[in-house]
Design an enzyme around this catalytic site. Structure first.
Site, PDB file in Angstrom:
ATOM      1  N   ASP A  95       0.851  -1.191   0.000  1.00 50.81           N
ATOM      2  CA  ASP A  95       0.000   0.000   0.000  1.00 50.81           C
ATOM      3  C   ASP A  95       0.887   1.241   0.000  1.00 50.81           C
ATOM      4  O   ASP A  95       1.599   1.508   0.974  1.00 50.81           O
ATOM      5  CB  ASP A  95      -0.894  -0.030   1.249  1.00 50.81           C
ATOM      6  CG  ASP A  95      -1.811   1.179   1.338  1.00 50.81           C
ATOM      7  OD1 ASP A  95      -1.887   1.953   0.367  1.00 50.81           O
ATOM      8  OD2 ASP A  95      -2.452   1.350   2.397  1.00 50.81           O
ATOM      9  N   ASP A  97       0.520   5.065  -0.067  1.00 55.56           N
ATOM     10  CA  ASP A  97      -0.425   6.170   0.093  1.00 55.56           C
ATOM     11  C   ASP A  97       0.314   7.481  -0.106  1.00 55.56           C
ATOM     12  O   ASP A  97       1.311   7.754   0.571  1.00 55.56           O
ATOM     13  CB  ASP A  97      -1.050   6.120   1.494  1.00 55.56           C
ATOM     14  CG  ASP A  97      -2.300   6.976   1.601  1.00 55.56           C
ATOM     15  OD1 ASP A  97      -2.313   8.080   1.025  1.00 55.56           O
ATOM     16  OD2 ASP A  97      -3.259   6.551   2.268  1.00 55.56           O
ATOM     17  N   ASP A 272       2.839   0.806   3.698  1.00 49.58           N
ATOM     18  CA  ASP A 272       2.281   0.503   5.012  1.00 49.58           C
ATOM     19  C   ASP A 272       2.570  -0.969   5.304  1.00 49.58           C
ATOM     20  O   ASP A 272       1.863  -1.860   4.807  1.00 49.58           O
ATOM     21  CB  ASP A 272       0.777   0.782   5.011  1.00 49.58           C
ATOM     22  CG  ASP A 272       0.158   0.640   6.395  1.00 49.58           C
ATOM     23  OD1 ASP A 272       0.775  -0.019   7.257  1.00 49.58           O
ATOM     24  OD2 ASP A 272      -0.941   1.177   6.610  1.00 49.58           O
TER      25      ASP A 272
END
Length: 322
Positions: A95, A97, A272
């Site tokens: 992930d 972001d 993450d």
């Protein structure tokens, strides 16, 4: 473009007029009954969990009727997904972001075109490592609404436990300074990471290079002073021609060592890690609406040409009057 939250009326408009269950990628639709689904109806997190849909029609009716604030599906496959029982395997997920990039080139409070482009560059690098170093090939990339999800479905990794996934994360993000020492005629020599053009040292060098070109005077890096950051900004064009030795000399060997150590520590937050090692994680459902920023979570067909502001903006955004 103003990435403000979607109103309840806009959510209803999206799910009843624009969204189509066929927009959900096949790798999810073909395993629908083995996945857990979760929903956030009020914008407070996914507290409607353990949902199971035996076919596409049940899911279509649910989404059109409930028009959720956010929709998620598990990366794991279960024999009994309603209880998350009988775990079979799970996608390996990364992930990225845009708002959480440790060294951002922009100063926006949420996400903007600049940091989304930076996130895409990071994703490119991670995928190159997954393919080139780890030999993985069944890789899908999804725009999440505020960044990118890399979803790996190779059989060889889907059965791996959290410990192995953690080691993969550390490898592809470059979270440790390579230790390369050798002895000759009773003398010990240390090779800098940039002198070894393959395997982990090369991965680490690429991640450090990305970070150095994003550094500004306000960037916080442990044990790295403002003077070091000034020197980085002044001399980093040397790295465009891979002149690492000269760059290190200009920064100073001791200061350079502190610099790469600090960047290695920050690199662990490029993704993450909790998402990657969690074998029962739920992830934003591709095709669903990220109501926090009024963007569509979208399966990307071509990462090179993908532009979220062209391909992931719902129609209702263009119809706003303010």
């Amino acid at each position: 473009m103003d990435l403000k939250p979607a109103t309840p009326n806009e959510r209803r408009k999206y799910y009843r007029e624009e969204w189509n269950v066929k927009d959900i990628p096949d790798f999810i639709l073909n395993t629908l009954s083995q996945r857990e689904f979760g929903f956030d109806h009020m914008g407070r997190g996914p507290n409607d969990r353990y949902r199971v849909f035996q076919n596409q029609d049940y899911l279509r009716k649910f989404m059109r009727y409930r028009t959720p604030f956010a929709a998620y599906s598990s990366v794991a496959f279960y024999q009994k997904p309603r209880r998350r029982d009988g775990w079979i395997k799970a996608e390996l997920v990364f992930d990225v972001d845009a708002k959480d990039i440790p060294i951002r080139t922009c100063g926006c409070e949420n996400v903007c075109e600049t940091c989304l482009n930076q996130a895409k560059d990071i994703v490119h690098g991670l995928i190159d490592t997954l393919k080139g170093d780890l030999g993985l090939s069944d890789i899908r990339v999804v725009y999440s609404g505020r960044g990118y999800h890399i979803r790996v479905l190779d059989d060889g990794v889907m059965g791996m436990g959290s410990d192995v996934r953690s080691q993969i994360v550390k490898y592809i993000v470059g979270s440790e300074v390579p230790r390369s020492e050798y002895s000759s005629h009773g003398m010990k020599y240390k090779l800098e990471h940039f002198t070894i053009p393959f395997a982990y040292p090369q991965v680490f060098t690429e991640r450090v290079k990305q970070a150095l070109f994003a550094v500004n005077l306000d960037t916080e890096i442990d044990d790295v002073s403002r003077d070091i950051k000034k020197a980085v900004i002044k001399h980093r064009e040397l790295l465009a021609n891979e002149q690492w030795g000269l760059f290190r000399k200009e920064i100073g060997p001791m200061r350079y060592a502190r610099l790469v150590k600090g960047i290695a520590s920050l690199n662990l937050t490029l993704v993450d890690a909790k998402v990657s090692i969690d074998l029962k994680r739920i992830l934003r459902l591709p095709s669903s609406l990220h109501s926090g920023v009024s963007m569509k979570s979208t399966l990307i067909k071509n990462l090179e040409t993908f532009d979220p502001f062209q391909e992931a903006v719902p129609k209702f955004v263009y119809e706003r009057k303010d």
